[in-house]
Design a protein around this motif. Structure first.
Motif, PDB file in Angstrom:
ATOM      1  N   GLU A 153      98.435  22.569   2.357  1.00 28.39           N
ATOM      2  CA  GLU A 153      99.098  22.517   3.655  1.00 28.39           C
ATOM      3  C   GLU A 153      99.395  23.913   4.158  1.00 28.39           C
ATOM      4  OE1 GLU A 153     103.746  21.649   2.853  1.00 28.39           O
ATOM      5  OE2 GLU A 153     102.438  19.899   2.707  1.00 28.39           O
ATOM      6  N   ARG A 154      99.404  24.010   5.470  1.00 28.19           N
ATOM      7  CA  ARG A 154      99.708  25.268   6.142  1.00 28.19           C
ATOM      8  C   ARG A 154     100.692  24.949   7.255  1.00 28.19           C
ATOM      9  NH1 ARG A 154      97.496  30.505   5.220  1.00 28.19           N
ATOM     10  NH2 ARG A 154      98.182  31.749   6.970  1.00 28.19           N
ATOM     11  N   GLN A 155     101.705  25.765   7.440  1.00 24.20           N
ATOM     12  CA  GLN A 155     102.680  25.499   8.491  1.00 24.20           C
ATOM     13  C   GLN A 155     102.740  26.669   9.464  1.00 24.20           C
ATOM     14  OE1 GLN A 155     106.257  24.681   6.354  1.00 24.20           O
ATOM     15  NE2 GLN A 155     106.896  26.806   6.288  1.00 24.20           N
ATOM     16  N   CYS A 156     103.056  26.322  10.696  1.00 19.69           N
ATOM     17  CA  CYS A 156     103.136  27.311  11.760  1.00 19.69           C
ATOM     18  C   CYS A 156     104.416  27.047  12.533  1.00 19.69           C
ATOM     19  CB  CYS A 156     101.912  27.172  12.656  1.00 19.69           C
ATOM     20  SG  CYS A 156     101.917  28.291  14.047  1.00 19.69           S
ATOM     21  N   SER A 157     105.211  28.090  12.784  1.00 20.21           N
ATOM     22  CA  SER A 157     106.477  27.895  13.496  1.00 20.21           C
ATOM     23  C   SER A 157     106.227  27.796  14.999  1.00 20.21           C
ATOM     24  CB  SER A 157     107.446  29.026  13.187  1.00 20.21           C
ATOM     25  OG  SER A 157     106.943  30.243  13.693  1.00 20.21           O
ATOM     26  N   PHE A 158     107.078  27.017  15.659  1.00 15.62           N
ATOM     27  CA  PHE A 158     107.025  26.852  17.113  1.00 15.62           C
ATOM     28  C   PHE A 158     108.343  27.308  17.704  1.00 15.62           C
ATOM     29  CE2 PHE A 158     103.287  24.413  16.504  1.00 15.62           C
ATOM     30  CZ  PHE A 158     102.677  24.289  17.746  1.00 15.62           C
ATOM     31  N   ARG A 159     108.265  27.949  18.845  1.00  8.83           N
ATOM     32  CA  ARG A 159     109.491  28.364  19.529  1.00  8.83           C
ATOM     33  C   ARG A 159     110.087  27.218  20.329  1.00  8.83           C
ATOM     34  NH1 ARG A 159     106.889  33.746  21.911  1.00  8.83           N
ATOM     35  NH2 ARG A 159     105.149  32.321  21.906  1.00  8.83           N
ATOM     36  N   TYR A 160     109.213  26.385  20.896  1.00  7.41           N
ATOM     37  CA  TYR A 160     109.676  25.320  21.783  1.00  7.41           C
ATOM     38  C   TYR A 160     109.186  23.964  21.299  1.00  7.41           C
ATOM     39  CZ  TYR A 160     110.396  29.386  24.708  1.00  7.41           C
ATOM     40  OH  TYR A 160     110.792  30.607  25.166  1.00  7.41           O
ATOM     41  N   LEU A 161     110.094  23.016  21.250  1.00  5.84           N
ATOM     42  CA  LEU A 161     109.773  21.660  20.823  1.00  5.84           C
ATOM     43  C   LEU A 161     108.753  21.014  21.755  1.00  5.84           C
ATOM     44  CD1 LEU A 161     110.429  19.214  18.983  1.00  5.84           C
ATOM     45  CD2 LEU A 161     112.232  18.622  20.596  1.00  5.84           C
ATOM     46  N   GLN A 162     108.824  21.313  23.060  1.00  5.97           N
ATOM     47  CA  GLN A 162     107.914  20.718  24.028  1.00  5.97           C
ATOM     48  C   GLN A 162     106.462  21.067  23.717  1.00  5.97           C
ATOM     49  OE1 GLN A 162     110.563  22.539  24.773  1.00  5.97           O
ATOM     50  NE2 GLN A 162     111.887  21.379  26.152  1.00  5.97           N
ATOM     51  N   ASP A 163     106.216  22.315  23.287  1.00 11.02           N
ATOM     52  CA  ASP A 163     104.850  22.719  22.933  1.00 11.02           C
ATOM     53  C   ASP A 163     104.337  21.928  21.735  1.00 11.02           C
ATOM     54  OD1 ASP A 163     104.716  24.566  24.959  1.00 11.02           O
ATOM     55  OD2 ASP A 163     105.269  26.272  23.691  1.00 11.02           O
ATOM     56  N   PRO A 203     118.090  25.746  13.734  1.00 11.85           N
ATOM     57  CA  PRO A 203     116.954  25.033  13.151  1.00 11.85           C
ATOM     58  C   PRO A 203     115.647  25.743  13.488  1.00 11.85           C
ATOM     59  CG  PRO A 203     117.738  23.894  15.101  1.00 11.85           C
ATOM     60  CD  PRO A 203     118.674  25.037  14.852  1.00 11.85           C
ATOM     61  N   VAL A 204     114.700  25.675  12.576  1.00 16.82           N
ATOM     62  CA  VAL A 204     113.386  26.267  12.774  1.00 16.82           C
ATOM     63  C   VAL A 204     112.375  25.127  12.730  1.00 16.82           C
ATOM     64  CG1 VAL A 204     111.698  27.921  11.910  1.00 16.82           C
ATOM     65  CG2 VAL A 204     114.135  28.379  11.639  1.00 16.82           C
ATOM     66  N   LEU A 205     111.537  25.034  13.751  1.00 21.91           N
ATOM     67  CA  LEU A 205     110.555  23.963  13.864  1.00 21.91           C
ATOM     68  C   LEU A 205     109.197  24.451  13.378  1.00 21.91           C
ATOM     69  CD1 LEU A 205     109.708  21.146  14.957  1.00 21.91           C
ATOM     70  CD2 LEU A 205     109.256  22.280  17.129  1.00 21.91           C
ATOM     71  N   TYR A 206     108.594  23.668  12.494  1.00 23.89           N
ATOM     72  CA  TYR A 206     107.258  23.979  11.991  1.00 23.89           C
ATOM     73  C   TYR A 206     106.333  22.806  12.272  1.00 23.89           C
ATOM     74  CZ  TYR A 206     109.442  27.658   9.180  1.00 23.89           C
ATOM     75  OH  TYR A 206     110.129  28.759   8.765  1.00 23.89           O
ATOM     76  N   ASP A 236      84.401  28.316  20.686  1.00 22.97           N
ATOM     77  CA  ASP A 236      85.270  27.138  20.749  1.00 22.97           C
ATOM     78  C   ASP A 236      86.719  27.564  20.984  1.00 22.97           C
ATOM     79  OD1 ASP A 236      85.605  24.222  20.414  1.00 22.97           O
ATOM     80  OD2 ASP A 236      86.788  24.803  18.663  1.00 22.97           O
ATOM     81  N   ARG A 237      87.142  28.648  20.349  1.00 22.52           N
ATOM     82  CA  ARG A 237      88.522  29.123  20.490  1.00 22.52           C
ATOM     83  C   ARG A 237      88.799  29.626  21.907  1.00 22.52           C
ATOM     84  NH1 ARG A 237      91.099  34.054  17.055  1.00 22.52           N
ATOM     85  NH2 ARG A 237      89.890  35.248  18.540  1.00 22.52           N
ATOM     86  N   LYS A 238      87.791  30.183  22.561  1.00 22.75           N
ATOM     87  CA  LYS A 238      87.969  30.679  23.919  1.00 22.75           C
ATOM     88  C   LYS A 238      88.291  29.543  24.889  1.00 22.75           C
ATOM     89  CE  LYS A 238      85.340  34.063  25.211  1.00 22.75           C
ATOM     90  NZ  LYS A 238      84.154  34.847  25.643  1.00 22.75           N
ATOM     91  N   LYS A 239      87.740  28.336  24.631  1.00 21.95           N
ATOM     92  CA  LYS A 239      87.954  27.189  25.523  1.00 21.95           C
ATOM     93  C   LYS A 239      89.075  26.271  25.044  1.00 21.95           C
ATOM     94  CE  LYS A 239      83.633  26.116  25.043  1.00 21.95           C
ATOM     95  NZ  LYS A 239      82.387  25.351  25.066  1.00 21.95           N
ATOM     96  N   CYS A 240      89.752  26.608  23.958  1.00 19.57           N
ATOM     97  CA  CYS A 240      90.744  25.685  23.387  1.00 19.57           C
ATOM     98  C   CYS A 240      91.997  25.593  24.246  1.00 19.57           C
ATOM     99  CB  CYS A 240      91.101  26.094  21.962  1.00 19.57           C
ATOM    100  SG  CYS A 240      92.277  27.437  21.832  1.00 19.57           S
ATOM    101  N   ARG A 241      92.698  24.472  24.147  1.00 17.23           N
ATOM    102  CA  ARG A 241      93.990  24.284  24.816  1.00 17.23           C
ATOM    103  C   ARG A 241      95.061  24.946  23.938  1.00 17.23           C
ATOM    104  NH1 ARG A 241      90.983  20.180  24.925  1.00 17.23           N
ATOM    105  NH2 ARG A 241      91.918  19.027  23.220  1.00 17.23           N
ATOM    106  N   LYS A 242      95.838  25.828  24.541  1.00 12.97           N
ATOM    107  CA  LYS A 242      96.795  26.640  23.779  1.00 12.97           C
ATOM    108  C   LYS A 242      98.179  26.005  23.791  1.00 12.97           C
ATOM    109  CE  LYS A 242      94.278  30.833  24.929  1.00 12.97           C
ATOM    110  NZ  LYS A 242      93.151  30.173  25.571  1.00 12.97           N
ATOM    111  N   TYR A 243      98.791  25.951  22.619  1.00 10.96           N
ATOM    112  CA  TYR A 243     100.164  25.462  22.429  1.00 10.96           C
ATOM    113  C   TYR A 243     100.887  26.476  21.558  1.00 10.96           C
ATOM    114  CZ  TYR A 243      97.968  21.124  23.917  1.00 10.96           C
ATOM    115  OH  TYR A 243      97.257  20.178  24.613  1.00 10.96           O
TER     116      TYR A 243
END
Length: 196
Positions: A88-98, A75-78, A20-27
């Motif tokens: 809860e689990r949080q993951c940081s993002f580099r880009y807001l668009q993603d 600012p750091v986006l999670y 399933d992970r191999k076919k997932c859409r990546k963000y």
């Protein structure tokens, strides 16, 4: 990408999860598969997985960098995933668009998962209550207390120029001060004006 995955909710067969992970859409470091939501870190992208049935809500959280006075403020986006019994689990993002693209896709494919934080849902509920009250034309306690008593006339309200109240007050004073008083004539009769 590592062949190792770690379950945060219910554990599933590793081969099934890897397929399933191999076919997932990546963000960025996260991903949306057919059965699971994936997220991880910079070193281990899409390392953790949660089945969609266990996800309660997914929302953004923005925090500031360390305010110790060293370096620059950024600012750091999670992206926060709430699952199970309030974990809860949080993951940081580099880009807001993603992050936005991932939330939009998640909302399209799984509308049952909330996209708002608990405070956001509370504010939405309050806003809906206010809109419903406005539709029913009801006033709140504060608005009811601010209403003018019925004995105050509408002429005492300020006009668009802002002088309506003063003008109506001054006119009423002039009427009282210059109203004709009965005057006693030489013949002993009372008259409105002294024309006798």
């Amino acid at each position: 990408m590592s062949k190792k995955v770690e379950a945060l909710g219910t554990d599933f067969d590793t081969e099934r999860v890897l397929a399933d992970r191999k076919k997932c859409r990546k963000y960025d470091q996260c991903g949306l598969g057919e059965e699971f939501l994936y997220f991880g870190s910079t070193m281990h992208p899409r390392h953790y997985y949660i089945p969609y049935g266990e996800v309660k809500r997914v929302y953004k959280r923005v925090s500031g960098s360390d305010l110790a006075g060293k370096g620059f403020l950024a600012p750091v986006l999670y992206l926060v995933v709430e699952y199970g019994d309030g974990k809860e689990r949080q993951c940081s993002f580099r880009y807001l668009q993603d992050c936005d693209a991932m939330q939009n896709e998640l909302e399209r494919t799984h509308p049952e998962i909330s996209q708002l934080s608990p405070k956001g849902e509370e504010k939405k509920r309050e806003r809906e209550e206010i809109e419903a009250r406005m539709a029913r034309n009801e006033l709140s306690e504060t608005a009811r207390a601010a209403q003018r008593p019925p004995w105050q006339s509408s002429s005492a309200t300020p006009t668009s120029s802002g002088h309506g109240w003063a003008r109506s007050q001054s006119l009423s004073w002039q009427q009282e001060a210059w109203s004709p008083r009965p005057v006693r004539c030489s013949s002993g009769e009372e008259a409105a004006w002294p024309d006798c």
